[in-house]
Design a protein around this motif. Structure first.
Motif, PDB file in Angstrom:
ATOM      1  N   SER A   1       0.838  -1.201   0.000  1.00 47.69           N
ATOM      2  CA  SER A   1       0.000   0.000   0.000  1.00 47.69           C
ATOM      3  C   SER A   1       0.873   1.251   0.000  1.00 47.69           C
ATOM      4  O   SER A   1       1.957   1.284   0.585  1.00 47.69           O
ATOM      5  N   CYS A   2       0.399   2.301  -0.670  1.00 48.37           N
ATOM      6  CA  CYS A   2       1.210   3.510  -0.793  1.00 48.37           C
ATOM      7  C   CYS A   2       1.421   4.182   0.551  1.00 48.37           C
ATOM      8  O   CYS A   2       2.483   4.788   0.790  1.00 48.37           O
ATOM      9  N   ASP A   3       0.451   4.069   1.472  1.00 45.55           N
ATOM     10  CA  ASP A   3       0.627   4.654   2.801  1.00 45.55           C
ATOM     11  C   ASP A   3       1.829   4.024   3.500  1.00 45.55           C
ATOM     12  O   ASP A   3       2.662   4.724   4.090  1.00 45.55           O
ATOM     13  N   PHE A   4       1.925   2.702   3.452  1.00 45.95           N
ATOM     14  CA  PHE A   4       3.028   1.991   4.099  1.00 45.95           C
ATOM     15  C   PHE A   4       4.358   2.337   3.434  1.00 45.95           C
ATOM     16  O   PHE A   4       5.337   2.667   4.104  1.00 45.95           O
ATOM     17  N   ILE A   5       4.397   2.276   2.106  1.00 43.12           N
ATOM     18  CA  ILE A   5       5.642   2.544   1.375  1.00 43.12           C
ATOM     19  C   ILE A   5       6.125   3.966   1.634  1.00 43.12           C
ATOM     20  O   ILE A   5       7.322   4.206   1.841  1.00 43.12           O
ATOM     21  N   ASP A   6       5.211   4.936   1.639  1.00 41.19           N
ATOM     22  CA  ASP A   6       5.600   6.330   1.857  1.00 41.19           C
ATOM     23  C   ASP A   6       6.224   6.525   3.231  1.00 41.19           C
ATOM     24  O   ASP A   6       7.235   7.241   3.368  1.00 41.19           O
TER      25      ASP A   6
END
Length: 419
Positions: free
Chosen positions: A102-107
């Protein structure tokens, strides 16, 4: 909600690759942002590796913004640049995989990295991140929903990539025709004496590459010397060779790196080629630098007595010939036989005709490149939608508890039966 380290654990079982018969997995084998394994690229390791088991989730800690996450489907060993994370009984591997994509985690993870040249994340930070944990059945439902939806998106992306391949083939055909027959269909032809080249215009010459180019290389300055990095001088590597024109690079060097190492600064207008790397399994990247650059050891710079633009076009047109002299090293890396490369025989028209052909090719391929750019834009949007869908599903922004996979159509069922 629980911290990741309380719903999974880091597996630190190390083994020397030479002492293991298990298949080796490098970060190159994991596709960015999709959770897929790339099956057609192979490499080996001679150092220490990390063991993994089925249902472990591997997360690339090097440059985490690349989002290299994979759910293991068997036993193996992996590069130590991948964290091996084993979910506990309250989390299923497929859900954890999507959560880490998920982009939230990666960011958040990307914001924690250390090291400018080779940014890395560490488990101490990652393990302390909070994770939303639905009931097991809902995790399974979310994973099945995402499996189905991302597969649909991936099929659309594949079709668009096939279109790009056809456009690139058309591009090569136009180039090959121009550099073997010229632009005047009524000109007299002669036998070139080269089997794969065939007839060429009678007034053209045939030269071995070695008599018209000087080949030079590069190197990698110490990555532990920060004073060498993040300067203003482009340092071109195979990952920068995605365009015919080289105007910048991902990594840059300082003047001190030039002064204290054996690196050479190449002026604008040279022909750059890739001579080592897995990219040579499928393509032979060729570019012309519009700015002064340095290169790494996987690149060569060709200084030529020909029109450099014409030489670049020639090499792109004869890509299949060049790829036929690519071999695999003992470590599984693709390597161009530069000794054989220098002996390639090329058609050489008079200098004024070289310029005319270059102008013609630039006009024709500009149209093709415009179509490719439009398709690539569509692919980027699909990839962005894919990432957004994953994030929305694993964070509960969309409710998929009542979702059911559609029944396969008769056509797809018949196809599956045949397969």
């Amino acid at each position: 909600m629980r911290r990741l380290k309380f719903s999974s654990c880091l597996i630190n079982e190390k083994v020397d690759a030479q002492d293991s018969t298990l298949e080796y997995l490098s970060l190159e084998h994991i596709e960015s942002c999709t959770g897929k394994r790339i099956a057609d690229d192979t490499s080996t390791s001679e150092g220490i590796t990390s063991k993994f088991s089925p249902n472990d989730v591997l997360f690339g800690k090097l440059r985490p913004y690349l989002a290299k996450v994979w759910l293991a489907d068997g036993h193996g060993v992996a590069t130590t640049e991948a964290l091996v994370i084993r979910p506990d009984n309250e989390v299923i591997g497929s859900f954890l995989k999507y959560f880490m994509l998920s982009c939230d985690f990666i960011d958040v993870v990307n914001g924690s990295t250390y090291g400018s040249k080779m940014p890395r994340a560490n488990w101490d930070f990652i393990g302390n991140l909070s994770m939303l944990i639905p009931a097991i059945e809902e995790q399974r439902q979310i994973a099945q929903f995402l499996d189905h939806k991302t597969a649909q998106i991936d099929r659309l992306i594949e079709k668009k990539q096939e279109l790009i391949e056809k456009l690139q083939e058309q591009r090569i055909t136009v180039i090959t025709q121009a550099v073997t027959k010229g632009l005047d269909s009524g000109v007299a032809l002669k036998d070139s004496g080269v089997e794969w080249l065939g007839d060429v215009p009678a007034h053209w010459d045939i030269w071995r590459l070695r008599f018209s180019v000087t080949m030079s290389g590069g190197m990698t300055p110490s990555t532990t010397a920060p004073q060498y990095w993040e300067g203003s001088i482009p340092w071109v590597t195979p990952k920068d060779m995605k365009s015919d024109r080289i105007t910048s690079s991902i990594d840059t060097l300082t003047e001190l790196a030039l002064k204290e190492t054996s690196l050479q600064l190449y002026t604008a207008g040279q022909v750059l080629i890739v001579v080592r790397g897995m990219i040579l399994a499928h393509t032979f990247p060729v570019g012309v630098n519009d700015v002064n650059v340095t290169v790494n050891q996987d690149m060569k710079v060709l200084s030529t007595t020909l029109n450099s633009e014409y030489l670049a076009i020639l090499l792109r047109g004869f890509q299949s010939v060049v790829l036929s002299i690519v071999e695999e090293s003992a470590h599984g890396t693709k390597v161009l036989r530069t000794d054989l490369f220098k002996d390639i025989q090329l058609p050489v028209p008079p200098s004024h005709e070289q310029e005319t052909i270059v102008a013609y090719i630039h006009r024709v391929i500009a149209k093709t490149d415009s179509r490719v750019e439009a398709v690539n834009t569509a692919i980027e949007r699909l990839q962005e939608y894919r990432t957004a869908l994953i994030t929305a599903a694993v964070t509960g922004q969309i409710d998929v508890r009542d979702w059911q996979a559609p029944e396969p159509t008769k056509e797809s069922a018949a196809h599956k039966e045949v397969a």
